[in-house]
Every structure is written in C-alpha cells, then in structure tokens.
Design an enzyme around this catalytic site. Structure first.
Site, PDB file in Angstrom:
ATOM      1  N   ASN A 191     -11.188  -4.168  18.896  1.00 18.82           N
ATOM      2  CA  ASN A 191     -12.366  -3.635  17.516  1.00 18.82           C
ATOM      3  C   ASN A 191     -12.681  -1.996  17.777  1.00 18.82           C
ATOM      4  O   ASN A 191     -12.448  -1.130  16.879  1.00 18.82           O
ATOM      5  CB  ASN A 191     -13.465  -4.269  16.842  1.00 18.82           C
TER       6      ASN A 191
ATOM      7  N   GLY B 291     -10.488 -14.868  14.412  1.00 14.86           N
ATOM      8  CA  GLY B 291     -10.172 -13.734  15.919  1.00 14.86           C
ATOM      9  C   GLY B 291     -12.512 -13.358  16.053  1.00 14.86           C
ATOM     10  O   GLY B 291     -12.771 -13.562  16.777  1.00 14.86           O
TER      11      GLY B 291
ATOM     12  N   ASP C 202     -17.568  -5.882  19.274  1.00 12.75           N
ATOM     13  CA  ASP C 202     -17.759  -7.087  17.848  1.00 12.75           C
ATOM     14  C   ASP C 202     -19.197  -8.240  18.654  1.00 12.75           C
ATOM     15  O   ASP C 202     -20.020  -8.313  18.712  1.00 12.75           O
ATOM     16  CB  ASP C 202     -17.182  -7.656  17.691  1.00 12.75           C
TER      17      ASP C 202
ATOM     18  N   LYS D  47      -6.920  -6.676  15.423  1.00  9.46           N
ATOM     19  CA  LYS D  47      -7.632  -7.039  16.277  1.00  9.46           C
ATOM     20  C   LYS D  47      -6.796  -7.555  17.624  1.00  9.46           C
ATOM     21  O   LYS D  47      -7.046  -6.883  18.960  1.00  9.46           O
ATOM     22  CB  LYS D  47      -8.810  -8.090  16.373  1.00  9.46           C
TER      23      LYS D  47
ATOM     24  N   GLY E 106     -15.383 -22.600  12.627  1.00 10.70           N
ATOM     25  CA  GLY E 106     -14.668 -21.648  12.429  1.00 10.70           C
ATOM     26  C   GLY E 106     -13.856 -21.000  14.004  1.00 10.70           C
ATOM     27  O   GLY E 106     -14.427 -21.093  15.213  1.00 10.70           O
TER      28      GLY E 106
HETATM   29  N1  NAP Z   1     -20.942  -8.806  11.161  1.00 11.89           N
HETATM   30  C1  NAP Z   1     -19.949  -8.736  11.468  1.00 11.89           C
HETATM   31  O1  NAP Z   1     -19.903  -7.709  12.414  1.00 11.89           O
HETATM   32  C2  NAP Z   1     -18.573  -9.337  11.606  1.00 11.89           C
HETATM   33  C3  NAP Z   1     -17.423  -8.929  12.962  1.00 11.89           C
HETATM   34  C4  NAP Z   1     -16.199  -9.740  12.603  1.00 11.89           C
HETATM   35  C5  NAP Z   1     -16.359 -10.879  11.559  1.00 11.89           C
HETATM   36  N2  NAP Z   1     -16.764 -10.955  11.207  1.00 11.89           N
HETATM   37  C6  NAP Z   1     -16.666 -12.133   9.425  1.00 11.89           C
HETATM   38  O2  NAP Z   1     -16.874 -12.857   9.690  1.00 11.89           O
HETATM   39  C7  NAP Z   1     -15.900 -13.612   9.196  1.00 11.89           C
HETATM   40  C8  NAP Z   1     -14.407 -14.097   9.935  1.00 11.89           C
HETATM   41  O3  NAP Z   1     -14.212 -13.792  10.597  1.00 11.89           O
HETATM   42  P1  NAP Z   1     -12.235 -13.242  11.311  1.00 11.89           P
HETATM   43  O4  NAP Z   1     -11.656 -12.387  11.715  1.00 11.89           O
HETATM   44  O5  NAP Z   1     -12.936 -14.451  12.839  1.00 11.89           O
HETATM   45  O6  NAP Z   1     -11.528 -14.545  10.397  1.00 11.89           O
HETATM   46  P2  NAP Z   1     -10.355 -15.671  10.456  1.00 11.89           P
HETATM   47  O7  NAP Z   1      -9.677 -15.222  11.431  1.00 11.89           O
HETATM   48  O8  NAP Z   1     -10.047 -15.578   8.801  1.00 11.89           O
HETATM   49  O9  NAP Z   1     -11.604 -16.431  10.855  1.00 11.89           O
HETATM   50  C9  NAP Z   1     -12.008 -17.057  10.437  1.00 11.89           C
HETATM   51  C10 NAP Z   1     -11.760 -18.952  10.380  1.00 11.89           C
HETATM   52  O10 NAP Z   1     -12.675 -19.680  10.064  1.00 11.89           O
HETATM   53  C11 NAP Z   1     -11.745 -21.117   9.125  1.00 11.89           C
HETATM   54  N3  NAP Z   1     -12.580 -20.590   7.590  1.00 11.89           N
HETATM   55  C12 NAP Z   1     -11.135 -20.082   7.366  1.00 11.89           C
HETATM   56  N4  NAP Z   1     -11.260 -20.621   6.170  1.00 11.89           N
HETATM   57  C13 NAP Z   1     -12.029 -22.097   5.555  1.00 11.89           C
HETATM   58  C14 NAP Z   1     -12.635 -22.882   4.837  1.00 11.89           C
HETATM   59  N5  NAP Z   1     -12.612 -22.070   3.251  1.00 11.89           N
HETATM   60  N6  NAP Z   1     -12.884 -23.525   5.141  1.00 11.89           N
HETATM   61  C15 NAP Z   1     -13.919 -24.029   6.433  1.00 11.89           C
HETATM   62  N7  NAP Z   1     -13.533 -22.915   6.986  1.00 11.89           N
HETATM   63  C16 NAP Z   1     -13.151 -21.642   7.250  1.00 11.89           C
HETATM   64  C17 NAP Z   1     -11.114 -21.037  10.169  1.00 11.89           C
HETATM   65  O11 NAP Z   1     -11.193 -21.666  11.512  1.00 11.89           O
HETATM   66  P3  NAP Z   1     -10.191 -23.121  11.541  1.00 11.89           P
HETATM   67  O12 NAP Z   1      -8.832 -23.524  11.328  1.00 11.89           O
HETATM   68  O13 NAP Z   1     -10.727 -23.458  12.890  1.00 11.89           O
HETATM   69  O14 NAP Z   1     -11.243 -23.963  10.341  1.00 11.89           O
HETATM   70  C18 NAP Z   1     -10.416 -19.736  10.536  1.00 11.89           C
HETATM   71  O15 NAP Z   1      -9.758 -19.686  11.398  1.00 11.89           O
HETATM   72  C19 NAP Z   1     -15.288 -12.967   8.083  1.00 11.89           C
HETATM   73  O16 NAP Z   1     -16.252 -13.010   6.878  1.00 11.89           O
HETATM   74  C20 NAP Z   1     -15.564 -11.348   8.843  1.00 11.89           C
HETATM   75  O17 NAP Z   1     -16.236  -9.880   7.274  1.00 11.89           O
HETATM   76  C21 NAP Z   1     -18.300 -10.023  10.797  1.00 11.89           C
END
Ligand code: NAP
Length: 248
Positions: free
Chosen positions: A86, A133, A105, A65, A130
């Site tokens: 996205n 992205g 998004d 992204k 969190g």
């Molecule tokens: N519903 C929708 O339309 C939609 C759209 C986009 C994304 N999503 C979902 O949103 C989620 C996050 O997406 P993303 O792209 O932001 O993922 P990402 O970049 O991998 O970031 C997730 C964040 O969560 C935290 N994290 C990761 N593992 C963790 C753990 N074990 N314990 C605690 N905190 C943890 C970390 O933040 P820290 O390092 O700051 O703790 C990380 O930066 C995914 O599940 C994705 O499928 C859904």
C-alpha cells in the site's frame, strides 16, 4: 515540488489526500503536494510515472494492492509475506528510479489494536470476518502477535461460515475484526451477520470501516458491553508510516 499521491480506482472517497493536506499545512511543509491518481487499469502505471517526474512516493488502494507488485523493483519482507503493497517508495540512483513496495496497513492495524488492548486481558483467539485484501494484513499482524485466528467467509472455501458462529464463539474467541465493507456509508444499515447476542464485555470488536465512525457492527457490540474500535486510527498510523518511509 515533491509529488506524493494515491493510486486506485475509483478514488472519490479517499482519506489520504485530506490527511496529507492537513499535515502539510500544520507543519509548514510547502515543497510537497499530495494528489489522487485514479487509474482505470494498472497497466497505466508506467505512463503515470513518466508523466509526473516529480513523484516521490505513492499510496496504493483498492483494487491495486496486489496488482502493483509486478511493477516494483523490490518489495520489503513484510509486504512480501502479506502479499499486498500500500506504499511505494521512490529512490533515485544514477538517474534511474527504483520502486520499493511496503505494507503500512499492518503497522496501522497493530498499533491501533495495541491501544485498545491496553489494560485488557490477553487475547484468546480472533475471528477475521472477510477474506479480501485487508484481511491479509490483519492475519499477518495477529500471527506475529501470537494470536490464533480463523477467517469467516461467505464463499465456498475451508474457512468458517457465518452459520458456524453460534457454536464457535462461546468460550473461545474474544476479538472479532470486520474486514468486510459491510456498514460503510451510505449502506449504514448493513452489518456482518454474527450472533451478537453471544457477545459480552470480554469481547473486543474492531471494524476496519471508519465511515461512519460508529458502524452498526460496533453499535451492536457496544450494546453487549464489548470494547470497540473503528479503522480511523489504523488509517492515520498507516499514512504516517508511509510518510516516514518516503522520507527515510
Ligand atoms: N481502516 C483502514 O486503514 C483500512 C485499510 C484497508 C481497508 N479498509 C477497509 O476494509 C474493507 C475491506 O477492504 P478489502 O480491500 O479487503 O476489500 P475486499 O478485497 O473487497 O474484501 C472484502 C471481503 O469482504 C467480504 N465481503 C464482501 N462483501 C460482503 C458481503 N456483502 N457480505 C459478507 N461479506 C462480504 C468478502 O469476503 P468473503 O468472500 O470471504 O466473504 C470480501 O473478500 C473496506 O471497507 C476498506 O475500506 C480499511
């Protein structure tokens, strides 16, 4: 045939292909297809464009992204402010393809959040769990709605930490948004470590995770009387807005 699709890696559990397949069938759209393009590195993007001249629009997911932005000709102001794209619109001018990046998004999150807030008291302030992205689009929406927010992070940075929440939650926050992947299938027994015993019916818990539909985070919120929503509506709204952008 017009080709639409999704780039990301890996793409084994992508929602979009099924969504558009169903949409095309329901609406009798026979001149369009939606395909998954799992590219292992973003440097393969130009090659993908060359190999599929029928491409008319793309969705972009993890981990591209942000990495897609240097490959685009333009970025719309919302995507630029959020720092993530996205949706890519293809326009053709005098034989040249112009690529413009959007972030739907943010629209999906805003519209689905507004639905769950209907009839409820105004939001005081929000915690965003969190800092990845997806959290950027959530923060952008809250800022534009005039809702104060803090990030909660496991990393060493200036954000709140999970240990701070015992003293932070009472009296101040009434929206908690999970933007971590915790609780996603198959690791459904995981959830963010927040003090659930401090929640009550004045809280709204929003989980960007949508598989399973009722994550442990949402279950624990419901047990305390909180209103809850998962990320399915957000996904559906972002996909519909992508379709509108591609066809506008
Ligand atoms: N519903 C929708 O339309 C939609 C759209 C986009 C994304 N999503 C979902 O949103 C989620 C996050 O997406 P993303 O792209 O932001 O993922 P990402 O970049 O991998 O970031 C997730 C964040 O969560 C935290 N994290 C990761 N593992 C963790 C753990 N074990 N314990 C605690 N905190 C943890 C970390 O933040 P820290 O390092 O700051 O703790 C990380 O930066 C995914 O599940 C994705 O499928 C859904």
């Amino acid at each position: 045939m017009k080709t639409y699709g999704l780039i990301g890696y890996p793409l084994s559990h992508s929602f979009s292909r099924e969504f558009f397949k169903t949409k095309f069938a329901a609406e009798g759209i026979t001149d369009s297809e939606y395909r998954n393009f799992p590219i292992e590195d973003i440097s393969a993007f130009p090659e993908l464009l060359n190999s599929i001249p029928s491409l008319c629009g793309l969705n972009v997911t993890i981990p591209y992204k942000e990495k897609i932005i240097p490959y685009l000709d333009n970025t719309d102001p919302t995507a630029r402010e959020i720092g993530a794209v996205n949706t890519v619109k293809f326009s053709r001018e005098e034989g040249k393809v112009i690529l413009t990046g959007y972030n739907t998004d943010a629209y999906g999150f805003k519209k689905s959040l507004e639905e769950i807030l209907t009839g409820r008291k105004k939001l005081n302030a929000a915690l965003i769990l969190g800092t990845g992205g997806a959290s950027k689009a959530v923060a952008w929406v809250l800022k534009n709605m005039g809702v104060e927010y803090r990030f909660v992070s496991t990393s060493q940075n200036s954000h709140l930490r999970y240990d701070d929440l015992n003293k932070e939650i009472p009296g101040k926050y009434n929206l908690i948004v999970n933007t971590t992947p915790l609780g996603t299938f198959p690791a459904v027994d995981n959830c963010p470590e927040i003090p659930y015993h401090l929640l009550d019916s004045s809280f709204v818990l929003y989980d960007l995770v949508y598989n399973p539909p009722l994550t442990l985070f949402l279950q624990k919120g419901m047990e305390r009387g909180a209103a809850v929503a998962n990320g399915l509506k957000m996904l559906q709204y972002q996909a519909l807005q992508s379709w509108e952008i591609w066809n506008s």
